[in-house]
Design a protein around this motif. Structure first.
Motif, short mmCIF file in Angstrom:
data_model
loop_
_atom_site.label_atom_id
_atom_site.label_comp_id
_atom_site.label_asym_id
_atom_site.label_seq_id
_atom_site.Cartn_x
_atom_site.Cartn_y
_atom_site.Cartn_z
N PRO A 139 -0.64 5.48 -6.72
CA PRO A 139 -1.92 5.49 -5.99
C PRO A 139 -1.98 4.37 -4.94
CG PRO A 139 -2.26 5.22 -8.39
CD PRO A 139 -0.81 5.28 -8.17
N LYS A 140 -2.79 4.58 -3.92
CA LYS A 140 -2.90 3.65 -2.78
C LYS A 140 -3.08 2.19 -3.22
CE LYS A 140 -3.03 6.59 0.87
NZ LYS A 140 -2.54 7.76 0.17
N GLU A 141 -3.95 1.98 -4.26
CA GLU A 141 -4.24 0.59 -4.64
C GLU A 141 -3.05 -0.09 -5.32
OE1 GLU A 141 -5.76 3.27 -5.76
OE2 GLU A 141 -5.83 3.26 -7.96
N LYS A 142 -2.02 0.69 -5.64
CA LYS A 142 -0.84 0.08 -6.26
C LYS A 142 0.32 -0.06 -5.26
CE LYS A 142 -0.75 2.11 -10.54
NZ LYS A 142 0.17 2.48 -11.60
N ARG A 143 0.01 0.08 -3.95
CA ARG A 143 1.06 -0.04 -2.95
C ARG A 143 0.97 -1.38 -2.24
NH1 ARG A 143 0.88 6.06 -0.21
NH2 ARG A 143 1.13 7.16 -2.18
N GLY A 144 2.07 -2.12 -2.21
CA GLY A 144 2.09 -3.40 -1.50
C GLY A 144 2.11 -3.18 0.00
N LYS A 145 2.05 -4.29 0.77
CA LYS A 145 1.95 -4.21 2.24
C LYS A 145 3.14 -3.49 2.87
CE LYS A 145 -0.78 -8.24 3.62
NZ LYS A 145 -0.52 -9.20 2.51
N ARG A 146 4.33 -3.70 2.28
CA ARG A 146 5.53 -3.13 2.92
C ARG A 146 5.96 -1.81 2.30
NH1 ARG A 146 9.65 -7.98 3.59
NH2 ARG A 146 10.46 -6.68 5.27
N PHE A 147 5.14 -1.27 1.39
CA PHE A 147 5.44 0.01 0.75
C PHE A 147 5.40 1.14 1.77
CE2 PHE A 147 4.23 4.01 -1.10
CZ PHE A 147 4.91 4.07 -2.31
N GLN A 148 6.40 2.02 1.72
CA GLN A 148 6.36 3.20 2.59
C GLN A 148 6.69 4.43 1.77
OE1 GLN A 148 9.01 2.12 5.89
NE2 GLN A 148 7.17 2.33 7.15
#
Ligand code: HEC
Ligand code: HEC
Ligand code: HEC
Ligand code: HEC
Length: 429
Positions: free
Chosen positions: A105-114
């Motif tokens: 889910p979006k809230e578990k994605r870090g800044k550099r996650f793609q």
């Protein structure tokens, strides 16, 4: 999942000693870019001073299909599938991304996650929020890393659970017959062969064994087999099987029950499902039928109970879904028992040879008539031969076995039977 339920779920898992799959862990996934720098896992050549290769990113990017899993969703084949399924596009559809990417889910994605990184490092090794900086510090060990969220992918059962979550599916993500009808390939899986087929970005050397132990391939194979059967039984109890209308979910059935030519000579009846009438659509029982051969080969007493349960499952499938669920539940109990007696055992060369011989002679007797059973036997015979270090001696026979699988739609049980017989003759020489 709601937050409190998730906490309870994580707690129960921890108590049972079962690792939480990377997709459900509490940690943020920081993205491949945080692993792949030239001083970290993106070095251009294998490191001579570290205990891991440090060029894992390069291997993954250049050779591993997992790195291309998202791009697959942009291909014409996926576009066609999306159209047939009425999805706006495959690369934005949750149902596709759940297996073709690290779709947390979006809230578990870090800044550099793609998301376009596909099945990325953290989809297998777990979200690195807590271990990203610590795991390279002095004093960090595999055990301390696991405490802060690294997934134990070296442990057979946990690896099986991880790979099967995409290569078989779970109650939350599943390649239904509707998806296959739109053109998705059938999912096939055998833990040890797939482990070998994934381009290795690690080496099982003395140092690795010291840190993580070593697992013999025969044990990895058996763990995968039992865990796949168990997962199938869990799925039969879930809404993936139950929620459908007139027909149950067809992906649980033997595909060749329906998808084959209409020639009666291709329909030898498998002894473990001969208690249901000819012309019945049969559940896919490959993993369990093969286990009966393994148990027979080593004289394990659980074999007759498993055979009875397989017959019961087939019988139930001709009646109603509730009975299938009930049979799947009892089957799972038996499989758990078998897991206890098979997985940790150290097998002698003689026992492995007996397993191989039993599989081939059961094959020669038409015990496995379906494509999926034949496929599992071939993986098994190949794995056992590699473990026994005589696969070079039987390379011709093994190739011949694989050839029987070349054309899924044109699979001939009789040809498989002949090839098994020839292999046996060479073995007995
Ligand atoms: C998050 C989902 C996911 C997980 C977890 C996963 N896979 Fe995969 N795997 C895929 C997808 C999707 C593909 C197909 C990629 C493509 O071609 O688009 C694939 C492809 C493969 C292939 C190539 C198959 C072929 O036909 O050549 C192998 C081998 C493989 N996976 C092994 C493994 C193993 C071993 C594990 C566990 C350690 C694993 N996978 C875990 C999703 C996953
Ligand atoms: C339950 C997990 C799962 C789901 C859901 C799923 N896939 Fe896959 N897909 C896989 C795996 C695993 C493979 C690789 C199969 C193998 O080679 O063993 C694959 C293979 C494929 C391939 C063939 C890749 C190739 O290079 O030949 C295409 C195309 C594809 N998937 C598209 C899709 C699309 C589009 C969706 C959504 C409608 C989707 N998939 C949903 C797991 C899944
Ligand atoms: C499809 C699953 C999968 C993906 C994707 C994946 N790995 Fe792995 N990785 C494994 C498995 C399986 C092992 C071997 C078991 C173990 O040691 O945990 C492993 C082992 C490792 C090891 C340990 C080697 C050792 O000697 O202890 C490192 C480091 C590693 N992977 C890094 C990466 C990096 C970096 C990426 C992304 C570029 C990545 N992995 C992607 C499954 C995966
Ligand atoms: C109970 C019978 C039955 C079973 C079992 C079954 N299918 Fe099907 N399959 C069908 C029917 C009916 C269609 C739809 C044909 C149509 O749309 O006209 C179909 C369509 C398909 C298609 C699309 C073919 C096309 O020409 O468009 C694929 C691919 C497919 N199935 C794969 C599978 C796989 C893989 C399995 C096993 C996991 C499986 N099927 C199990 C009956 C079955």
């Amino acid at each position: 999942m709601n937050k409190i339920l998730l906490m309870i779920f994580l707690l129960v898992n921890t108590v049972l000693g079962e690792a939480t799959l990377p997709e459900y862990s509490q940690d943020k996934h920081m993205g491949v870019a945080t692993c792949s720098s030239g001083v970290c896992h993106g070095q251009s050549a294998e490191s001579t001073k570290d205990n891991v290769r440090m060029n894992e990113y390069r291997t993954w990017l250049a050779e591993d299909d997992h790195a291309r899993a998202y791009k697959t969703l942009l291909k014409p084949a996926s576009k066609r599938m999306a159209r047939k399924l009425g999805l706006p596009s495959a690369h934005t559809a949750k149902i596709c991304l759940d297996c073709h990417a690290d779709n947390v889910p979006k809230e578990k994605r870090g800044k550099r996650f793609q998301i376009s990184d596909g099945v990325s490092c953290e989809a297998c090794h777990g979200g690195s929020e807590r271990w990203l900086s610590d795991h390279k510090e002095e004093g960090a060990t595999h055990a301390t890393n696991m405490k802060i969220g690294l997934y134990p992918s070296e442990k057979p059962r946990d690896r099986a659970k991880l790979c099967l979550s995409c290569h078989l599916g779970t109650k939350d993500k599943f390649a239904t017959h509707r998806i296959m009808g739109a053109g998705h390939p059938r999912l096939s899986f055998e833990l040890e062969s797939y482990t070998q087929n994934q381009p290795a970005h690690y080496a099982i050397d003395a140092d690795y064994e010291k840190r993580k132990g070593s697992i013999r391939s025969v044990n990895m194979w058996l763990t995968g087999l039992i865990y796949k059967a168990s997962s199938q039984m869990e799925l039969l109890q879930s809404n993936q099987f139950r929620q459908h209308g007139l027909f149950p979910e067809l992906a649980f059935y033997e595909c060749q029950s329906c998808h084959r030519a209409m020639s009666p000579s291709r329909w030898p009846i498998e002894p473990l499902s001969n208690n249901v009438a000819t012309g019945t659509v049969r559940l896919d029982d490959a993993t369990m039928v093969i286990l009966t051969s393994v148990l027979d080969a080593i004289g394990n007493a659980n074999s007759s109970e498993l055979k009875k349960a397989i017959k019961q499952l087939h019988k139930s499938s001709t009646k109603n879904k509730e009975l299938v669920v009930k049979s799947a539940k009892s089957m799972k109990v038996i499989l758990d028992k078998i897991a206890k007696s098979l997985i940790e055992t150290k097998y002698s060369a003689a026992q492995k040879k007996l397993m191989r011989k039993q599989l081939l002679s059961d094959g020669a007797k038409n015990k496995f008539r379906d494509y999926t059973s034949a496929e599992q036997i071939i993986y098994a015979v190949d794995t056992l031969s590699i473990d026994l270090k005589d696969e070079q001696r039987y390379v011709k026979q093994i190739d011949k076995l694989y050839e029987t699988l070349d054309y899924e739609d044109k699979y001939y049980p009789d040809q498989f039977k002949v090839v098994c017989n020839l292999f046996l003759k060479v073995l007995n020489k």
